[in-house]
Design an enzyme around this catalytic site. Structure first.
Site, PDB file in Angstrom:
ATOM      1  N   ASP A 152     -12.898 -10.037  10.116  1.00 11.83           N
ATOM      2  CA  ASP A 152     -11.501  -9.991  10.561  1.00 11.83           C
ATOM      3  C   ASP A 152     -11.231  -8.702  11.337  1.00 11.83           C
ATOM      4  OD1 ASP A 152      -8.950 -10.949  10.974  1.00 11.83           O
ATOM      5  OD2 ASP A 152      -8.187 -10.286   9.034  1.00 11.83           O
ATOM      6  N   VAL A 181       0.854  -1.188   0.000  1.00 12.46           N
ATOM      7  CA  VAL A 181       0.000   0.000   0.000  1.00 12.46           C
ATOM      8  C   VAL A 181       0.890   1.238   0.000  1.00 12.46           C
ATOM      9  CG1 VAL A 181      -1.824   1.238   1.226  1.00 12.46           C
ATOM     10  CG2 VAL A 181      -1.831  -1.261   1.214  1.00 12.46           C
TER      11      VAL A 181
END
Ligand code: ATP
Ligand code: MG
Length: 420
Positions: free
Chosen positions: A171, A54
């Site tokens: 999650d 990222v």
């Protein structure tokens, strides 16, 4: 969708590994590389995960900084990205004013490089994760008013994705909640007044991966040198490092935050994976394989709230001689929350592996029963009132019977969130 039950994002200590920069793997990025026909310009790497790297990028169209998530290119990663894009698009379409505390997908496209075709997601730029916040606070519990503020944001997000969209995150954990801004203002490109890099700096012939590794080695060397100096200094002063430094003050840090990483999210009506959630945040019905829905996210939420308030994970199960990690996890849950009702204990595909017909664990006997408020007082030194109030908020969300857990909407009305 490629599912992973315990996804692990990149920590500051490690890097993503040079080996994964190959066909089907990560795309090597250099500062000032451009994407989507020149619209986005790479500025610096923000992080990485099992699926992607990222980057902070500058959006030349909107003149804003964005986070560019560049997925590995192999088909299973491309498929996972397509799924994440579908979920994030539904999230963005249902919240046009971007007020639901969930990360916003700005754009998506494919980028062709030497390692293949990489799906890319452009996300709004966010700051540090809650894990970094807890580390920054030296694993001490956060002040309860701050915990309340963060909990409110997470619940707004959950109420939206559960109640309005029918989506499960699956999650939830500290790494997957990001502050809207950075802890350190100088790390925020806007607050620090950073000038965007639009062209490659001169003499930067190295690939992103190579220069990252060189940079890391230099940083490591510098850290070791600093450590050696501080060690000398603390021996001279006769104090240990840890005791000399108080926990940093968090006042002034903007605690608004957003839920990220929808790579494992699913529609509640069609759950995909059998095993979901990162171990420590996993709900009992998931361990027992008794089916799951929104209440499984609520369980993880309660574990997050506990961790923010104490600085420690609520459950850290370990396998031992004669029992598995799952069994230890169930035992730890019962030690603070009481015995699991027989009906629940016997409700899953795995029930018979762990419980006998009396509803007792087969291989772990003599549990040390306590309660959440006792634990908060005895171990974490909470006042009686703080402990009682926090336990009254958390215990219903940690009900062994998923159907009895309150929804995010209901939790938002809980008096604990409004204690001054
Ligand atoms: P995982 O292994 O957790 O599945 P992943 O490849 O799906 O990882 P993410 O968890 O989405 O990737 O992102 C990896 C890291 O990049 C995060 O831990 C965070 O440090 C950073 N990051 C992700 N999204 C953003 C954002 N919107 N703004 C700033 N940083 C971000
Ligand atoms: Mg992640």
């Amino acid at each position: 969708m490629a599912t992973c039950s315990s996804s692990s994002s990149g920590s500051e200590e490690e890097d993503e590994g040079f080996d994964s920069y190959r066909k089907g793997g990560y795309h090597a990025v250099r500062i000032a590389d451009s994407f989507a026909g020149g619209r986005y310009i790479a500025q610096k790497k923000l992080g990485w995960g099992q699926f992607s790297t990222v980057w902070l990028a500058y959006d030349t169209q909107s003149s804003k900084y964005v986070a560019l998530k560049i997925q590995k290119s192999a088909p299973e990663f491309a498929q996972a990205a397509a799924h994440e894009i579908e979920v994030l698009s539904a999230i963005a379409n249902g919240d046009p004013s971007n007020e639901k505390s969930v990360v916003r997908l700005v754009d998506h496209f494919k980028h062709v490089g030497p390692n293949g075709q990489h799906p890319c997601m452009v996300l709004e730029f966010l700051g540090d994760s809650l894990l970094r916040l807890v580390k920054y606070n030296r694993y001490k519990g956060l002040e309860l008013n701050k915990v309340r503020e963060i909990c409110r944001c997470i619940l707004v997000a959950l109420d939206y994705i559960h109640g309005e969209l029918g989506i499960l995150h699956t999650d939830l954990k500290l790494e997957n909640i990001l502050l809207c801004s950075t802890i350190n203002p100088s790390k925020d490109p806007v607050r620090s007044g950073m000038t965007p890099i639009l062209e490659r700096p001169e003499g930067s012939g190295l690939s992103g991966a190579t220069s990252n590794i060189i940079e890391k080695k230099l940083k490591q060397r510098a850290r070791r040198a600093v450590a050696r100096i501080s060690e000398k200094r603390s021996t001279m002063e006769g104090v240990t490092h840890a005791s000399a430094k108080p926990a940093r003050c968090l006042d002034g840090i903007d605690l608004r935050c957003k839920v990220v990483d929808f790579g494992n999210a699913c529609w509640a009506k069609s759950p995909i994976a059998e095993e979901i959630q990162t171990r420590q945040y996993r709900a009992p019905e998931v361990i027992l394989q008794a089916g799951y829905s929104y209440p499984a996210d609520m369980w993880s939420f309660a574990c997050i709230a506990f961790e923010l308030a104490t600085g420690e994970m609520m459950f850290t199960p370990k396998g031992g001689e004669g029992f598995s990690e799952d069994e230890d996890h169930l035992a730890l849950m019962m030690e603070v929350l009481g015995k699991m009702p027989r009906k629940v204990a016997s409700s899953g595909v795995r029930s018979k592996d762990y419980f006998n017909r009396y509803g007792d664990l087969k291989r772990i006997r003599r549990l040390k029963y306590s309660s959440l408020d006792r634990l908060l007082v005895d171990k974490y030194k909470f006042s009686d009132t703080d402990a009682r109030e926090l336990a009254a908020f958390l215990c219903p969300i940690l009900d062994f019977e998923p159907e009895k857990r309150p929804s995010a909407r209901k939790c938002l009305q809980d008096p604990w969130l409004n204690i001054k």
